[in-house]
Design a protein around this motif. Structure first.
Motif, mmCIF file in Angstrom:
data_model
loop_
_atom_site.group_PDB
_atom_site.id
_atom_site.type_symbol
_atom_site.label_atom_id
_atom_site.label_comp_id
_atom_site.label_asym_id
_atom_site.label_seq_id
_atom_site.Cartn_x
_atom_site.Cartn_y
_atom_site.Cartn_z
ATOM 1 N N ASP A 43 0.831 -1.210 0.000
ATOM 2 C CA ASP A 43 0.000 0.000 0.000
ATOM 3 C C ASP A 43 0.861 1.255 0.000
ATOM 4 N N ARG A 44 1.899 1.216 0.817
ATOM 5 C CA ARG A 44 2.780 2.379 0.891
ATOM 6 C C ARG A 44 3.480 2.611 -0.456
ATOM 7 N N ALA A 77 1.198 4.045 -2.874
ATOM 8 C CA ALA A 77 0.922 5.452 -2.553
ATOM 9 C C ALA A 77 2.051 6.349 -3.072
ATOM 10 N N VAL A 102 1.156 13.194 7.942
ATOM 11 C CA VAL A 102 0.099 12.173 8.072
ATOM 12 C C VAL A 102 0.483 10.805 7.513
ATOM 13 N N VAL A 111 0.382 6.952 2.947
ATOM 14 C CA VAL A 111 -0.878 6.327 2.516
ATOM 15 C C VAL A 111 -2.034 7.307 2.706
ATOM 16 N N GLU A 112 -2.069 7.936 3.877
ATOM 17 C CA GLU A 112 -3.126 8.902 4.168
ATOM 18 C C GLU A 112 -3.012 10.122 3.229
ATOM 19 N N ALA A 113 -1.758 10.514 2.929
ATOM 20 C CA ALA A 113 -1.562 11.650 2.015
ATOM 21 C C ALA A 113 -2.103 11.315 0.635
ATOM 22 N N ARG A 129 -4.467 9.186 -0.067
ATOM 23 C CA ARG A 129 -5.931 9.181 0.005
ATOM 24 C C ARG A 129 -6.476 10.621 -0.061
ATOM 25 N N ALA A 130 -5.835 11.505 0.716
ATOM 26 C CA ALA A 130 -6.288 12.900 0.758
ATOM 27 C C ALA A 130 -6.186 13.550 -0.618
ATOM 28 N N GLU A 188 -9.139 16.196 -0.408
ATOM 29 C CA GLU A 188 -9.356 16.750 0.938
ATOM 30 C C GLU A 188 -8.061 17.440 1.353
#
Lengths: 377, 377
Positions: free
Chosen positions: A6-7, A10, A32, A35-37, A39-40, A45
């Motif tokens: 996943d990383r 990303a 963050v 992965v979260e970056a 997604r954002a 977002e």
């Protein structure tokens, strides 16, 4: 292993979205996680500063095909999660003044070749210069790059016509290591005439790019590429540069990243040396005449940095300790001044300052080096 | 008029006794006057420091025959009492650290030629270099010395083979002024092969020496002569210098006297440029590539100094005032640092510092420039 994948996905996704340095994105990842970056970015977002740089390509998601494309040309992607990521080489970017959207480490590096990126850039010097080189410049490049390669230093350059190509060829001829950093994808050859040279480099060294496979060479990418050349090297040597040479940009990055910027003089009657003379005159680069001079200026940089992980309490013994002790708080100092104060040779002072900078204890301002808040405590 | 003649005779007598710089004698003259100093030397009523340098020749009194000898070759003696004595050019010697027996202005200058010494050195640049010059060095010397002469600057050099001779010839060919400073008497030709060149220089410019007529060229006198070349110039340009060149000594004197020291680069493959590259690398000299660069480094030095007689309250308006205001007391500053602080260009800062030095307000220490006690009040 799923998390690792996943990383990786990303990183690759984001590399394709921003196509080059993007300081706000690097800051978001730092804060963050990647992965979260990702997604954002995908879902938009985002803080205002990141919408512009990501909106255009955030919906392109071709991670699989990008990885396949780089595999097809015998390459791979290297992310900050990989052991061969040269993390310490990127530390210089963390101390750059903000805001500077280009002042960011590459998100990933796409590479082609058998060597480890971290190992190959362990001790590396960039040798760059004019595309329209002269016989004199070619000869000096051959000698200096050949000598550096023969002493075990990796020669980093940009695979352009003239000095760059000569530097790669001299390193190959000396049986040494060389790294070509491109302004296009590693599956492409730029210039096209250097397809065979790049293939030769990829046999023993590395062809490197921060742009995903298939990316054509666009003008602004050459300037971004120059910062990667500087970042992957212990110092930048310019051999021949005309009055409006791109090498000056590489030198600017070397200085910003705390690497010594060096230039070779030539006949004052030669237009191909005007840029070098000007950089030396304007104190943007130090004059070097041979590989010995280059090595003197690089100093014991790598060794000190390798033994001082940034997260731990920094080592301030030895020369760095001596130099730091000679710097009163909140006063700017020039290396020559510190050399006079400490009795150390100038190259040793420069190396110590770079070590201290990596340790976050000093920074370079407009009128010299000073302690950071951390260096004052 | 009798007193004038006594003073002239005293200067000439002392010039013959010490045959070169003698700081203790200059100090004695400063303190008791030249006539009394000559009497004291003659009668050996001297402090210890002056006995050694004067005992050997104090009984030689050939003032008449020395003056006759210089007249015979169309020359004259210029003493500090004469209007053509370039007094302001000698001010640099007054700020040298003591004790330094060689760090003294010449007592007199023996000259041959029609020009006024003060007028000819009003705006002057020394162009010196290797005796074994290359075709490249000769060509660059011809261009730079010719351009400087064509712009009205006097070219000062040492009449040696190679770069020196080329510099004189280029100035003559440009219809400009040139001054040859010899390490032997002005009635002699050294090297002998340059007898005709020296005669040509003496037709429009000046042949100059601090040694009385008939003095042969002795080895140590070349080093003493170099300080006169530096003193008579606004700056020293070195074009080609081997690894052990005498030009480095002239550069040392330029720096001690507050004049910019400049050097021209060349191919790194040329042994005749090694000394220049080393001086630039070691920050002993600034790189210059053409006459324009030279003039930039000289700055508006002469004009400022001419309008600020050393005996009156010094002018500290304009750039010098700005630079002085940017120097906190008892702290050393480098020119680059002061440029950053004041927003002035580096050449302007250098010129301002020299003006301030001549005014006795600043001095150069080991690690930069600082205010003198006078500059702090």
């Amino acid at each position: 292993m799923r998390a690792d994948e996943d990383r990786r996905a990303a990183w690759v996704y984001l590399s394709r979205v921003v196509l080059g340095p993007c300081a706000p994105l690097s800051a978001l990842i730092e804060s963050v996680g990647v992965v979260e970056a990702a997604r954002a970015v995908r879902e938009c977002e985002l803080p205002e500063a990141l919408r512009g740089p990501t909106v255009q390509r955030r919906e392109i998601d071709c991670v699989e095909s990008d990885l396949e494309a780089v595999w097809r040309c015998g390459g791979r992607v290297v992310t900050p999660d990989d052991p061969e990521w040269p993390a310490w080489r990127m530390l210089g970017f963390t101390t750059l003044p903000r805001p500077d959207p280009d002042g960011a480490a590459p998100l990933v590096l796409w590479v082609r070749g058998p060597g480890s990126l971290a190992d190959l850039t362990e001790r590396a010097v960039a040798v760059v210069g004019a595309r329209c080189s002269t016989g004199y410049g070619d000869r000096v490049t051959g000698e200096i790059a050949g000598d550096l390669a023969a002493r075990g230093l990796t020669v980093v350059s940009g695979a352009a016509f003239g000095i760059d190509a000569m530097a790669h060829r001299a390193a190959l001829a000396a049986g040494g290591s060389t790294v070509a950093v491109l302004a296009c994808g590693v599956d492409r050859a730029y210039p096209a005439q250097h397809e065979r040279l790049l293939a030769e480099i990829a046999e023993t060294g590395l062809v490197v790019s921060e742009y995903p496979p298939g990316t054509p060479a666009r003008k602004h990418q050459f300037l971004e590429r120059n910062r990667v050349i500087a970042a992957l090297s212990d110092g930048v040597v310019v051999i021949e540069a005309g009055i409006r040479s791109g090498a000056r940009n590489t030198v600017k990055w070397a200085r910003r990243l705390g690497r010594p910027a060096l230039a070779t003089p030539g006949p004052v009657t030669s237009a191909a040396s005007v840029g070098c003379h000007r950089m030396i005159r304007d104190e943007e680069a130090l004059l070097i005449a041979d590989a010995e001079n280059v090595i003197d200026e690089l100093g014991p940089l790598r060794l000190s940095v390798a033994s001082a992980p940034a997260v731990e309490e920094p080592v301030v013994s030895g020369d760095p300790g001596t130099v730091l002790a000679a710097m009163p708080e909140r006063v700017d100092h020039l290396p020559v001044e510190l050399a006079a104060r400490t009795g150390l040779q100038l190259p040793a002072v420069r190396a110590a300052l770079t070590t201290l900078e990596f340790a976050g204890l000093v920074e370079e301002g407009r009128s010299g080096w000073r302690r950071t808040p951390r260096g004052r405590s």
